[in-house]
Design a protein around this motif. Structure first.
Motif, PDB file in Angstrom:
ATOM      1  N   SER A 175       6.765   0.622  -7.915  1.00 29.72           N
ATOM      2  CA  SER A 175       5.459   0.602  -8.582  1.00 29.72           C
ATOM      3  C   SER A 175       4.802  -0.778  -8.559  1.00 29.72           C
ATOM      4  O   SER A 175       3.667  -0.926  -9.022  1.00 29.72           O
ATOM      5  N   ASP A 176       5.503  -1.783  -8.004  1.00 30.93           N
ATOM      6  CA  ASP A 176       4.984  -3.151  -8.029  1.00 30.93           C
ATOM      7  C   ASP A 176       4.293  -3.575  -6.743  1.00 30.93           C
ATOM      8  O   ASP A 176       3.642  -4.625  -6.708  1.00 30.93           O
ATOM      9  N   TRP A 177       4.439  -2.785  -5.670  1.00 32.89           N
ATOM     10  CA  TRP A 177       3.779  -3.144  -4.409  1.00 32.89           C
ATOM     11  C   TRP A 177       2.302  -2.804  -4.494  1.00 32.89           C
ATOM     12  O   TRP A 177       1.921  -1.760  -5.004  1.00 32.89           O
TER      13      TRP A 177
ATOM     14  N   PRO B 207       3.434  12.094  -0.785  1.00 31.29           N
ATOM     15  CA  PRO B 207       3.524  12.671  -2.130  1.00 31.29           C
ATOM     16  C   PRO B 207       4.775  12.236  -2.870  1.00 31.29           C
ATOM     17  O   PRO B 207       4.760  12.085  -4.103  1.00 31.29           O
ATOM     18  N   GLU B 208       5.868  12.007  -2.143  1.00 29.27           N
ATOM     19  CA  GLU B 208       7.106  11.573  -2.787  1.00 29.27           C
ATOM     20  C   GLU B 208       6.943  10.181  -3.389  1.00 29.27           C
ATOM     21  O   GLU B 208       7.387   9.918  -4.515  1.00 29.27           O
ATOM     22  N   LEU B 209       6.319   9.278  -2.649  1.00 34.31           N
ATOM     23  CA  LEU B 209       6.101   7.924  -3.150  1.00 34.31           C
ATOM     24  C   LEU B 209       5.149   7.921  -4.343  1.00 34.31           C
ATOM     25  O   LEU B 209       5.364   7.201  -5.323  1.00 34.31           O
ATOM     26  N   SER B 210       4.102   8.721  -4.255  1.00 33.14           N
ATOM     27  CA  SER B 210       3.171   8.817  -5.392  1.00 33.14           C
ATOM     28  C   SER B 210       3.893   9.298  -6.645  1.00 33.14           C
ATOM     29  O   SER B 210       3.669   8.773  -7.747  1.00 33.14           O
ATOM     30  N   ALA B 211       4.771  10.278  -6.483  1.00 33.50           N
ATOM     31  CA  ALA B 211       5.504  10.819  -7.631  1.00 33.50           C
ATOM     32  C   ALA B 211       6.435   9.787  -8.238  1.00 33.50           C
ATOM     33  O   ALA B 211       6.754   9.864  -9.441  1.00 33.50           O
ATOM     34  N   LEU B 212       6.858   8.798  -7.438  1.00 35.03           N
ATOM     35  CA  LEU B 212       7.749   7.754  -7.938  1.00 35.03           C
ATOM     36  C   LEU B 212       6.988   6.543  -8.453  1.00 35.03           C
ATOM     37  O   LEU B 212       7.599   5.520  -8.781  1.00 35.03           O
ATOM     38  N   GLY B 213       5.663   6.630  -8.499  1.00 36.66           N
ATOM     39  CA  GLY B 213       4.879   5.562  -9.113  1.00 36.66           C
ATOM     40  C   GLY B 213       4.272   4.554  -8.160  1.00 36.66           C
ATOM     41  O   GLY B 213       3.684   3.559  -8.616  1.00 36.66           O
ATOM     42  N   VAL B 214       4.387   4.771  -6.846  1.00 35.53           N
ATOM     43  CA  VAL B 214       3.754   3.854  -5.895  1.00 35.53           C
ATOM     44  C   VAL B 214       2.241   3.963  -6.048  1.00 35.53           C
ATOM     45  O   VAL B 214       1.676   5.053  -5.998  1.00 35.53           O
ATOM     46  N   ARG B 215       1.577   2.831  -6.215  1.00 31.41           N
ATOM     47  CA  ARG B 215       0.145   2.839  -6.536  1.00 31.41           C
ATOM     48  C   ARG B 215      -0.742   3.166  -5.344  1.00 31.41           C
ATOM     49  O   ARG B 215      -1.741   3.867  -5.469  1.00 31.41           O
TER      50      ARG B 215
END
Length: 373
Positions: free
Chosen positions: A153-155, A167-175
């Motif tokens: 979520s910090d990148w 969609p997997e990255l979005s679900a894990l909080g990737v902005r």
């Protein structure tokens, strides 16, 4: 152990400043690109592509890792436990380099050792934006190590080449997850003549360049049993039968860079297997083979068909029997084989699949992120 190479990649192709133009470089923006720049690596190809983008100042920073590095027992155990050891001192060296050069953007390619505190330190050292790029399945346990998972979520921007990762990255909080396509290097991946390749030119019926996987081995064994000769680059280590592969399969070490492109010309047909472990639908090799003008037989998928027209730009198969039938058909028809290779290359050149085009697209994304409120 991984080697800590010099902190700055200063050769002409790796450290460039361009005249102001459109995009990220318009305001004199500086990009530090951190990656494994060993000869033949795709990271080096991307670095050179960034260096060709007008208006962009690019500083390459060497990660210090290569596929020939030998890990210690402790390093292998830590990797399996999900906590990779920073043997090449990537974190400390990159932070010092950023403090020295004060870039606007830091782009980290594939490294698994950077966590949230490292990203915070890079920003404190002057980076306005910190981005990540992975050519692999980001959520595969082999790739998603603890530091990377904690920092998702910090990148500011997270580039992936896998459509299913978005969609997997979005679900894990990737902005800001962004899909960027696979690519070929227009300078490296090109057709070669028999004189350039030498006596190995089309010596075999089929060539495959890639690592061992059980499904691939089954297909290769079936091709050989059907009377076809196969050369495999990179399949020396693996789970072949105790007696070894079929006598008509020749195993050779992995090839990189120019040697890899020459190897693609050692078969009359080139094979495009996917990697099950990475959930592949298309691979970098798919574009490299076709850009080199080699007629490709590849597993038929929606993404292969989105990039190439089956039967014109490549020949798709869905099972081993279909693969054998295609191989026999094209081996018996040199004109069709040549037309398949020429059409695949033309599609690559006309469709924006080059490393330069991908780099320009990434620069547009980074520019938008820098400009965002």
């Amino acid at each position: 152990m991984a080697r800590a190479r010099g902190p700055v990649v200063s050769e002409a192709l790796r450290h460039r400043s361009r005249q102001p133009g459109r995009g990220l470089g318009c305001g004199g923006v500086k990009l530090v690109y951190h990656g494994p720049f060993w000869a033949g690596s795709t990271a080096l190809q991307r670095l050179e592509a960034f260096g060709a983008v007008p208006g962009l100042t690019v500083l390459g920073h060497e990660a210090g890792t290569a596929p020939t590095d030998t890990a210690t027992l402790g390093q292998r155990l830590a990797w399996r436990l999900g906590w990779p050891i920073d043997a090449a001192r990537e974190r400390a060296r990159l932070l010092a380099f950023v403090a020295q050069t004060r870039p606007d953007v830091v782009l980290i390619d594939s490294s698994k050792v950077f966590g949230p505190l490292d990203l915070r330190a890079l920003r404190a050292a002057g980076a306005r934006l910190v981005a990540y790029y992975t050519p692999d399945d980001a959520l595969n346990p082999r790739n998603l190590k603890a530091p990377l998972r904690a920092s998702l979520s910090d990148w500011d921007v997270f580039f992936t080449t896998k459509s299913f990762n978005l969609p997997e990255l979005s679900a894990l909080g990737v902005r800001r997850p962004v899909l960027v396509g696979k690519a070929f290097d227009p300078v490296l991946h090109r057709p070669l003549s028999p004189a350039q390749v030498g006596p190995q030119f089309e010596r075999f019926d089929l060539v495959f360049a890639g690592s061992f996987e059980a499904e691939r081995a089954l297909a290769l064994q079936a091709l050989a049993r059907s009377g076809l000769s196969v050369v495999v680059y990179g399949g020396v280590i693996g789970g072949w039968p105790s007696g070894g592969p079929h006598p008509d399969i020749t195993l050779r070490p992995a090839a990189f860079g120019q040697a890899y492109v020459e190897a693609l010309h050692h078969g009359r047909l080139a094979l495009g297997f996917l990697r099950r472990q990475s959930r592949d639908r298309i691979t970098q090799r798919s574009l490299e083979i076709t850009a080199a003008g080699r007629p490709m037989l590849a597993e038929k998928t929606d993404e292969h068909d989105a990039h190439f027209k089956d039967g014109r730009d490549y020949a798709g198969f869905t099972d081993i029997d279909g693969l054998i039938a295609l191989a026999r058909r094209y081996l018996a028809d040199p004109a069709a084989r040549r037309a398949l290779g020429e059409a695949g290359r033309r599609r690559c050149l006309d469709s924006g699949y080059s490393t330069r085009a991908r780099a320009e697209y990434m620069v547009e994304i980074l520019d938008a992120a820098l400009s965002a409120p």
